[in-house]
Design an enzyme around this catalytic site. Structure first.
Site, PDB file in Angstrom:
ATOM      1  N   TYR A   1       0.769  -1.279  -0.114  1.00 46.68           N
ATOM      2  CA  TYR A   1      -0.063   0.268  -0.141  1.00 46.68           C
ATOM      3  C   TYR A   1       0.973   1.304  -0.021  1.00 46.68           C
ATOM      4  O   TYR A   1       1.823   1.410   0.702  1.00 46.68           O
ATOM      5  CB  TYR A   1      -0.884  -0.099   1.402  1.00 46.68           C
ATOM      6  CG  TYR A   1      -2.041   0.960   1.175  1.00 46.68           C
ATOM      7  CD1 TYR A   1      -3.289   0.768   0.361  1.00 46.68           C
ATOM      8  CD2 TYR A   1      -1.990   2.248   2.032  1.00 46.68           C
ATOM      9  CE1 TYR A   1      -4.350   1.562   0.369  1.00 46.68           C
ATOM     10  CE2 TYR A   1      -3.053   3.111   1.714  1.00 46.68           C
ATOM     11  CZ  TYR A   1      -4.089   3.021   0.991  1.00 46.68           C
ATOM     12  OH  TYR A   1      -4.985   3.624   1.188  1.00 46.68           O
TER      13      TYR A   1
ATOM     14  N   SER B   1       1.536  -7.861   1.730  1.00 45.93           N
ATOM     15  CA  SER B   1       0.654  -6.990   2.302  1.00 45.93           C
ATOM     16  C   SER B   1      -0.314  -6.687   1.227  1.00 45.93           C
ATOM     17  O   SER B   1      -0.930  -7.534   0.756  1.00 45.93           O
ATOM     18  CB  SER B   1       1.432  -5.494   2.777  1.00 45.93           C
ATOM     19  OG  SER B   1       0.536  -4.781   3.434  1.00 45.93           O
ATOM     20  N   GLN B   2      -0.465  -5.571   0.795  1.00 41.42           N
ATOM     21  CA  GLN B   2      -1.489  -5.177  -0.516  1.00 41.42           C
ATOM     22  C   GLN B   2      -1.216  -6.214  -1.489  1.00 41.42           C
ATOM     23  O   GLN B   2      -2.078  -6.775  -2.219  1.00 41.42           O
ATOM     24  CB  GLN B   2      -1.387  -3.867  -0.768  1.00 41.42           C
ATOM     25  CG  GLN B   2      -2.367  -3.531  -1.855  1.00 41.42           C
ATOM     26  CD  GLN B   2      -2.202  -1.940  -2.536  1.00 41.42           C
ATOM     27  OE1 GLN B   2      -3.244  -1.260  -2.227  1.00 41.42           O
ATOM     28  NE2 GLN B   2      -1.266  -1.696  -3.217  1.00 41.42           N
TER      29      GLN B   2
ATOM     30  N   ASP C   1       1.980  -8.163  14.206  1.00 43.72           N
ATOM     31  CA  ASP C   1       1.557  -7.314  13.232  1.00 43.72           C
ATOM     32  C   ASP C   1       0.384  -6.639  13.428  1.00 43.72           C
ATOM     33  O   ASP C   1      -0.608  -7.095  13.625  1.00 43.72           O
ATOM     34  CB  ASP C   1       1.457  -8.323  12.019  1.00 43.72           C
ATOM     35  CG  ASP C   1       1.131  -7.287  10.724  1.00 43.72           C
ATOM     36  OD1 ASP C   1       0.882  -6.257  10.835  1.00 43.72           O
ATOM     37  OD2 ASP C   1       1.262  -7.899   9.615  1.00 43.72           O
TER      38      ASP C   1
ATOM     39  N   HIS D   1       4.583  -5.946  11.096  1.00 45.32           N
ATOM     40  CA  HIS D   1       4.259  -6.000   9.683  1.00 45.32           C
ATOM     41  C   HIS D   1       5.382  -6.135   8.836  1.00 45.32           C
ATOM     42  O   HIS D   1       5.284  -6.745   7.733  1.00 45.32           O
ATOM     43  CB  HIS D   1       3.526  -4.819   9.224  1.00 45.32           C
ATOM     44  CG  HIS D   1       2.592  -5.062   7.949  1.00 45.32           C
ATOM     45  ND1 HIS D   1       1.877  -6.023   7.977  1.00 45.32           N
ATOM     46  CD2 HIS D   1       2.713  -4.272   6.813  1.00 45.32           C
ATOM     47  CE1 HIS D   1       1.484  -5.872   6.572  1.00 45.32           C
ATOM     48  NE2 HIS D   1       1.757  -4.778   5.919  1.00 45.32           N
TER      49      HIS D   1
END
Lengths: 328, 328, 328, 328, 328, 328
Positions: free
Chosen positions: D92, D189-190, D275, D304
């Site tokens: 992101y 992640s994204q 996270d 994260h």
């Protein structure tokens, strides 16, 4: 990181704070009234724990308007006396704490009075004195006193606290164990500001130790720091926008810069170059106006914690020299 | 992020707060004394700016111990009356602000009294009422009132503020423009807590709107949040360790949970599931004890800001229905 | 704490921002195209709640490229008219909010159009206007618009928003209830920046009130503050390092400093000396270039919240004087 | 500190997310339309710097609605082929960055396509793809895309981005150097969320590597974290209170939990127990629904950032095994 | 926001740091002793993963006092050689990381030695070298090395680390694959400071790339930043108040300002104007003293992250030009 | 806010930490070796300031591997003796501070040895002992010692520090002024953890006072807090992912839970329910395993500062009772 001017500029800096024409009258009247409200006295009650080398007493004496002010008295055990004495004032938010703390001064041979701070004593050490015996302010509380009564010099919280601090000297002078000619005042931060205030209002002190004093050079302090407690003033003015002149006038009656210009006792100041709470220029503002003999200790790498135990050792040496008190 | 129990558990949660045996006597005596101290009255002074549709008045009425309490009265221009009325209390730290703010209620046809908060009014909106007419607390100040006088129920700050809030109803009932049978109380956060307190101490209210009320379910609040202002209690107890029982006792006389159990007027509560300031379980603690007709509005994605204008619209509809007040 | 130059230096400060040679042509073309895209119109739909003294309308008018822009219109109930009018623009991140908020201006007798902000309205108050009717930007969203389309003046988000703001005046002038010769623009922060932009692009305004205007003196703003939203520019340039010249060029077409130099209506500015968001020198940068009659209000102890209700009262007096609108 | 359930409970946790009845139709229509909008193609332009062992290409291919999507292609120098390929999606706020970054995959013998992210690429690495070729969204910008178009599934930003991600596979399959039967998707992640979405929408993938995937199990994510970017949803709902049902419906069409239940390729997931950004339960929510062969890697002491280079090494081994690609 | 002087003043700024009279002797003795402690050697062990285009080796060579220092060597696969080489040093807190990271330099045709950092490698990337083979410092750890041994130049941590960095060049020169006349040093932050130190202590380097170098102009750094790691010095001096002179003396033997004045290789510096960690004036302090050919790259909108991949591309071009290394 | 389990659950909680089979052998060997390395001795040097009631001495004694460990000894002036004695250990990051601090215990009639902490003493109070007489760790430094040598029990920092703490008892027992049968250990946080370690390794203590002890119940501590210093372990494991088992094994040799199970002296523990640094369950973890007579003091409203002066008074009473020491 420096939080204010570099050192060489601090030596040149001069405060722009002005002193009201009736400053002396204001304080003379204030003290006269409080002294008239209650004759001086000091009540001592022996407290636990029972230490081998120091006697601990709970103290009560009449302060502003004769209101009862608490404190601790620590006396070297078995002292003959009369002894030199230190009256200590406390930093913002704190109270007198516990009797068995802060044993250096009595261990070093001084009678040590630690004055409680009215209406504070709820943030980092406990207090036992309300701002007023009435219900509105009957005990210690989370602070905010920087703005209490700030709309008028007569109502301002610090008028009462400074008077208490002056009266603490009146009180301790009545003790047989104390040598009246050898009394010093001492304090850090708010305590240092009070020490300077007392120094400006009395001529019978033997020495003054003001570590990183607060309550000094308000116009500059407001402009250059956003750390509390000075910032409480900004917070107040941010919503009471129409009162700025009025508030600055009130503060001008309570500024260590003006008190310092009336002082005569020998004084030791300290300032810390990385201090955001009492930025060093505000300390130098008072120092340069101080009318008595004076010296300045600079801590170049400290914030508001300043010299801590190292400061205590230097102050001890300073006070021993000034009060003719030495190793037993 | 949820700051407290999930919603289904909030419906099951019950507060463990207890009510002192002499709770009712304590408050009956308190109100009797204050009513005896000064007969009810309300002084109105028309103030600027001159708005086309609303008349603005500076208000003074006698509160706790007859002390003068300020407020703003906003009256629909040219109102015949008698009109339904709303008395609004303010959130922590703020004062009544300015007369020309907060125009919804009068624009909607209500007489609107916004009570000032004694000794607050220095943090986010200006106040004009001191905690006491004496010098120790003579004006608004940066707060800390959660712990003022907290050592005894009789001395506690909120005893005075709740009494002011009750007396505000006494005062507004004397106005010709107000229909005594159609008076509601309203508030958010501290204002909501005061609304519940008044609801528990009066039986003549037509409706109660308590948005995310503060001052509720203290034992749980202290345990689950470290947000101010509840956290001021923890800060106090962290240095006054020996006073925990005493402090909790004082709070038990001032808890919305107990006030709610004595209320009778129809009430609308709100709670926000992501609120760290007045965690929703503390609101449900009061709600489940509320003795009158009641409804709960939950804001699932809000923090303490809660419903804001959306809440105002719903409260407006609620009050119009309860006070038989409708579109002009 | 001051966040920028002291006041005396602010009076001397001049912005170094330059205006592109084709600035006027750029904006003339922009407005001509948008006006050609859709004839002016304004659609009003009466909305709830039904207030006694103010009529509330949902507004739609054609903005940039004829795209539909939302707003609220608040009209004094039963107004004959034609009345003086205020068009208000909103701060960064917010939308038009709710119809029943912000009632001062209509309560004071003005027709009040509060324009929604395309593609914002998701951070602190709800909006209802997308940046584009296409799917890529079809509604309000968490912002970041400072950098949207910033690679070219033609694509920049603020080209569209400024055009909307200009078109809002076109729209309100078509209402019978409005006196075309007595229209003022008003805004705080981003709203103040838009007010200055409109003032530079129209010659038919009766007054301009720009409170702590944003969107001004970009080169200096980037250098002296790391507060958002100016900081979004820095964040963008920190990864698009090769675009600095290009980005600064785009900004030079959208800077309140340049708009101000083309304005003629009488203007009231405000600046706050402790404002980190729109530092006061960036406001003075626009003020000193402002070509019309002008006055500056300085808030010495406020941050970006600036004068709030106190500002509103002063702006109300200013607008009443300029628009020949007075107490009913 | 654990930010979510302890590991043994994560193995038991099941997501409560539901899949809309027309989920499959929604995506089938979406892909059909985009594929119809532009025939597949992939444009390659060789770019600097000239590396000895890897050829770098600027890539453009048609994504959602045929809009041009950028990327980087990295090809082992002098490769004969056909080679196994990896399509990577980005986290992101970031864009494709620079061509000469991220050289592991091509150094290990894979053709490596790193897809740019429309309308992002301004927060921590530069992008080059706007959300729309129109002026409203013509380039990268500071993000906020979590809420762009969120009022309807058809308008939601992620409908466009997921389509781009699916089309990236269409595009890379057309290259001679790529072996169509050995294509994997990869992301963190994204990027991991997109990899799962593509896995749910295609049946021709050889492997899927989803590291700490975002865009998963929205109802739980909103409830348990206040870290961005999930928190952007809460921020939106906090002012658009009336849209909660609508927003949750939109999200239900874009949740990795539902995509996972339609996937068939072998997948490697990872989750980090500390996270706060993509809390591990939201990852397990997708994992437990994943319909293909699957394995889970848990990082017990990471936030994260998760496995970083250690994850890359494990993913490399996983992909080599699954794509029959090994040491040269 | 600028964190230091504006650019035009940086060009004028000169460091006030002084160089001890025995600086050269101190370092000559240090290097002589370490070289005497162990003959130069370099141990290479091939490691996984097996990449197609780069061979990865675990490296051990004798550093300060002959202690074993780890690193990674990355060699273009199948390289004939001798090749140009780059020795890279790492930023504060990190270690050499993983072998399969940081592949640009070998991909571009250089032999690439990444030296581990003794006693660091626990904060953001893993290390494998202790500060000492003895038990007191036997592996990587959470840092704090800025103050390790700071009471005397001989004991200071950076004396050991700088010696390791010099010895890394001794070591790589022994490899057949390396062209001894084409060796460059490279580093960012602490790595940049080490590159400058090595440049000042060797005359056989072909080029130096020092990105936002740390370890430079200590007296100013302490005064103007409160960001770590420079702030560790302040933290130390805040409690060891009596050691200020001693500490500053130690630092004067390890300051990039003094190393730079002895350098001869062509150098590329970079500085970032919004960098609070290595404020740009401290970089210019070294730059202006640098005795060899030099160039400065300024990143006007970056903090300490500075040029990242964009910097790498420029450094690559710089090194290719200086080392006569070009596209394959 | 509670940072851990509510009190009633703390009474039920039991630690899951396991004790290695060779735990006792490990420590027996460790102590035997260190005792063999240097015969016990204690060097005393009288230091300034000269206090009336307490004699201050700089202390050196042989610790781990016979390395010289510093401390302060405070002896009641003119004491006949033999007197009861207290050995105090210090919290994380601090050193022995200054001789004239911490005067309560000697003022109360105890001989008081305050042991310095090797390699710490740079964060909040000054130390004077390096971790090693070699150059790698030759003095105090900013900490990070939680991870120093953590890869093996034999190399771990705390093996050395615990040995120092045991040897301090060996040393003080040699003084004539000390009554060997009346020696207690005392400490807060890290100091409390050391007190428990010593209690588990000696059978000649008269009492143990462990205030909010640190170094206890590591597996749980890592899982439930992200406050330093426990968090240093997480930071280390976050980059040295492959070492988790190894690190946890090392910690299992140094956990107060295991030391407590081997203790016999009467002990007073304290825990604070709002403590994020040494969460109360980790304290109860050790308490429930403590094999000697024991009592627990809970501070319900305190964080890690815990009981401060109030704790000191209670500990004083506890020690006086246990050591048959009373008011003089």
């Amino acid at each position: 990181m420096l939080t204010d001017l570099p050192l060489e500029q601090l030596w040149q800096y001069r405060s722009a704070q002005t002193t009201p024409d009736d400053f002396d009258a204001f304080w003379a009247d204030t003290l006269t009234e409080s002294r008239a409200a209650a004759p001086i006295s000091i009540e001592l009650v022996r407290v636990e724990p029972d230490l081998a080398s120091i006697e601990l007493y709970d103290v009560t004496f009449p302060g502003f308007a004769g209101q009862p002010i608490k404190g601790w008295l620590r006396v070297p055990a078995g002292a003959g006396g009369p002894l030199p004495a230190i009256v200590q004032y406390i930093g913002y938010g704190g109270g007198r704490g516990r009797a068995w703390e802060n044993l250096l001064w009595a261990s070093a041979g001084f009678v040590h009075l630690q004055m409680d701070t009215r209406g504070q004593g709820a943030a980092w050490s406990a207090g036992a004195t309300g701002d007023d015996p009435g219900p509105a302010a009957s005990g210690p509380q989370i602070a905010g006193v920087m703005t209490r009564g700030i709309d008028a010099p007569e109502d301002y919280y610090y008028r009462r606290l400074v008077t208490d601090a002056v009266r603490a000297i009146d009180a301790i002078r009545t003790l047989d164990v104390v040598d009246e000619s050898r009394i010093a005042v001492l304090g850090t931060s708010q305590g240092g500001g009070l020490a300077l205030a007392v120094a400006g209002l009395r001529d019978d002190l033997a020495a003054v130790a003001a570590n990183v004093p607060f309550l000094s050079d308000y116009p500059r302090a407001i402009a250059i720091t956003d750390a509390r407690p000075y910032h409480e003033l900004t917070e107040y003015l941010a919503v009471h926008r129409e009162k700025a002149e009025q508030v600055l006038r009130t503060l001008s009656y309570h500024d260590a810069v003006s008190f310092s210009s009336r002082a005569s006792a020998p004084a030791r100041f300290s300032a810390a170059l990385m201090d955001p709470v009492t930025p060093p220029s505000t300390v130098f503002g008072a120092f340069h106006r101080y009318a008595g003999e004076k010296e300045m200790r600079v801590w170049p790498y400290n914030g508001h914690e300043s010299g801590q135990a190292d400061e205590e050792a230097e102050v001890l040496a300073f006070l021993r020299a000034r009060l003719a008190a030495g190793p037993a």
